[in-house]
Scaffold this motif. Structure first.
Motif, short mmCIF file in Angstrom:
data_model
loop_
_atom_site.label_atom_id
_atom_site.label_comp_id
_atom_site.label_asym_id
_atom_site.label_seq_id
_atom_site.Cartn_x
_atom_site.Cartn_y
_atom_site.Cartn_z
N ALA A 163 0.81 -1.22 0.00
CA ALA A 163 0.00 0.00 0.00
C ALA A 163 0.84 1.28 0.00
N GLN A 164 2.18 1.14 0.00
CA GLN A 164 3.01 2.32 0.19
C GLN A 164 3.02 3.30 -0.99
N TRP A 165 2.58 2.86 -2.16
CA TRP A 165 2.51 3.76 -3.30
C TRP A 165 1.09 4.26 -3.56
N ALA A 166 0.16 3.90 -2.67
CA ALA A 166 -1.24 4.29 -2.88
C ALA A 166 -1.40 5.80 -2.93
N TRP A 167 -0.53 6.53 -2.23
CA TRP A 167 -0.66 7.99 -2.22
C TRP A 167 -0.49 8.59 -3.62
N THR A 168 0.17 7.85 -4.52
CA THR A 168 0.43 8.38 -5.85
C THR A 168 -0.79 8.25 -6.78
N TRP A 169 -1.74 7.37 -6.42
CA TRP A 169 -2.86 7.15 -7.33
C TRP A 169 -4.23 7.17 -6.66
N PHE A 170 -4.29 6.98 -5.34
CA PHE A 170 -5.61 6.95 -4.70
C PHE A 170 -6.13 8.37 -4.50
N GLU A 171 -7.39 8.59 -4.88
CA GLU A 171 -8.03 9.90 -4.74
C GLU A 171 -9.24 9.78 -3.81
N PRO A 172 -9.17 10.36 -2.61
CA PRO A 172 -10.36 10.37 -1.75
C PRO A 172 -11.53 11.01 -2.49
N GLY A 173 -12.67 10.40 -2.45
CA GLY A 173 -13.82 10.93 -3.17
C GLY A 173 -13.85 10.54 -4.63
N GLY A 174 -12.90 9.69 -5.04
CA GLY A 174 -12.85 9.25 -6.43
C GLY A 174 -13.81 8.11 -6.71
N ARG A 175 -13.58 7.44 -7.83
CA ARG A 175 -14.51 6.39 -8.28
C ARG A 175 -14.59 5.24 -7.30
N ASN A 176 -13.48 4.88 -6.69
CA ASN A 176 -13.45 3.77 -5.73
C ASN A 176 -13.09 4.29 -4.35
N SER A 177 -13.83 3.87 -3.35
CA SER A 177 -13.56 4.27 -1.97
C SER A 177 -12.35 3.50 -1.44
N ALA A 178 -11.82 3.97 -0.32
CA ALA A 178 -10.70 3.27 0.32
C ALA A 178 -11.12 1.86 0.72
N ALA A 179 -12.35 1.70 1.16
CA ALA A 179 -12.83 0.37 1.56
C ALA A 179 -12.92 -0.55 0.35
N GLN A 180 -13.31 -0.02 -0.79
CA GLN A 180 -13.38 -0.84 -2.01
C GLN A 180 -11.99 -1.24 -2.50
N VAL A 181 -11.05 -0.32 -2.42
CA VAL A 181 -9.68 -0.66 -2.80
C VAL A 181 -9.11 -1.68 -1.81
N GLY A 182 -9.40 -1.49 -0.53
CA GLY A 182 -8.97 -2.47 0.47
C GLY A 182 -9.53 -3.85 0.20
N SER A 183 -10.76 -3.90 -0.28
CA SER A 183 -11.38 -5.17 -0.65
C SER A 183 -10.57 -5.89 -1.72
N GLU A 184 -10.09 -5.13 -2.71
CA GLU A 184 -9.27 -5.72 -3.77
C GLU A 184 -7.92 -6.19 -3.23
N LEU A 185 -7.36 -5.43 -2.30
CA LEU A 185 -6.08 -5.83 -1.70
C LEU A 185 -6.24 -7.11 -0.90
N VAL A 186 -7.34 -7.23 -0.18
CA VAL A 186 -7.63 -8.46 0.57
C VAL A 186 -7.79 -9.63 -0.39
N ASP A 187 -8.54 -9.42 -1.45
CA ASP A 187 -8.76 -10.50 -2.42
C ASP A 187 -7.44 -10.94 -3.05
N LEU A 188 -6.60 -9.98 -3.42
CA LEU A 188 -5.32 -10.30 -4.04
C LEU A 188 -4.39 -11.05 -3.09
N THR A 189 -4.29 -10.57 -1.86
CA THR A 189 -3.34 -11.13 -0.90
C THR A 189 -3.85 -12.42 -0.27
N LEU A 190 -5.04 -12.37 0.31
CA LEU A 190 -5.58 -13.56 0.95
C LEU A 190 -5.93 -14.63 -0.08
N GLY A 191 -6.36 -14.19 -1.25
CA GLY A 191 -6.69 -15.16 -2.29
C GLY A 191 -5.52 -16.03 -2.69
#
Length: 220
Positions: A163-191
């Motif tokens: 998650a250390q590079w998320a500051w370069t691309w994540f936009e609060p209030g953008g198309r995907n919320s932090a919780a939605q991006v976290g969901s993808e990170l969980v799926d990628l890692t735990l999966g």
């Protein structure tokens, strides 16, 4: 209106203002003169409290990692299984982009610089402790049969770095919320770790109880 440092909170106000400037402009673009002007104090007072700009950056590093370590320990103690614990840590990693944004962006902008600090500095010790928490969760998951065997040292560093590079691309209030991006990170890692994917939908659910619990921990 300028936010002014006052009373016993002067050192905290200085650190907060420094953190915001680093988040917005990076360490090299941050100056004592601008911080002093915005706080309505002298540059000498900043030097009195912190000495040098490098020491102020180290204070930022330490304060950030102390928060993350405390929250990681609470997440691990709150959830009962390694998959839940790891999911909680992963969700938190992205939720910090909105729930502690200035500190998180400041830390992530300068993470390479922090890596150049002395091995025995408090900030680096705290980072090792945090990755040790991750490694402990991975080892517990392997021992319980929840996770397939992996190199836990490498995986813990990958999880910390993910998650250390998320500051370069994540936009609060953008198309995907932090919780939605976290969901993808969980799926990628735990999966890639779990022996059974039956629980994965619950663990990755951005609107589920697990995420709500994590938010409660990191905003307490």
């Amino acid at each position: 209106m300028n936010e002014r440092a006052a009373g016993p909170g002067k050192s905290g106000a200085i650190l907060d203002m420094f953190t915001r400037h680093v988040a917005e402009k990076g360490y090299d673009g941050t100056s004592f003169s601008e911080i002093a002007r915005e706080l309505g104090i002298s540059q000498g007072l900043i030097v009195h409290h912190y000495g040098t700009k490098a020491r102020l950056l180290e204070a930022l590093h330490v304060s950030y990692m102390r928060r993350r370590v405390d929250e990681a320990e609470r997440i691990v103690s709150t959830f009962s299984t390694p998959p839940e614990q790891l999911a909680g840590l992963l969700h938190a990693a992205m939720l910090y982009q909105v729930h502690d944004r200035n500190r998180t962006v400041a830390f992530q902008r300068e993470v390479a610089r922090f890596g150049q600090q002395e091995e025995d500095s408090e900030g680096r010790k705290l980072r090792r402790y945090y990755t040790g928490i991750l490694r402990g969760v991975l080892e517990a998951g392997i021992a319980s049969g929840d996770f397939r065997p992996v190199d836990t040292s490498i995986r813990s560093l990958l999880v910390f770095g993910a998650a250390q590079w998320a500051w370069t691309w994540f936009e609060p209030g953008g198309r995907n919320s932090a919780a939605q991006v976290g969901s993808e990170l969980v799926d990628l890692t735990l999966g890639s770790l779990v022996q059974s994917r039956a629980e994965l939908p619950r663990l990755r659910d951005p609107d589920g109880d697990l995420v709500a619990t994590v938010i409660g921990i990191i905003t307490a």
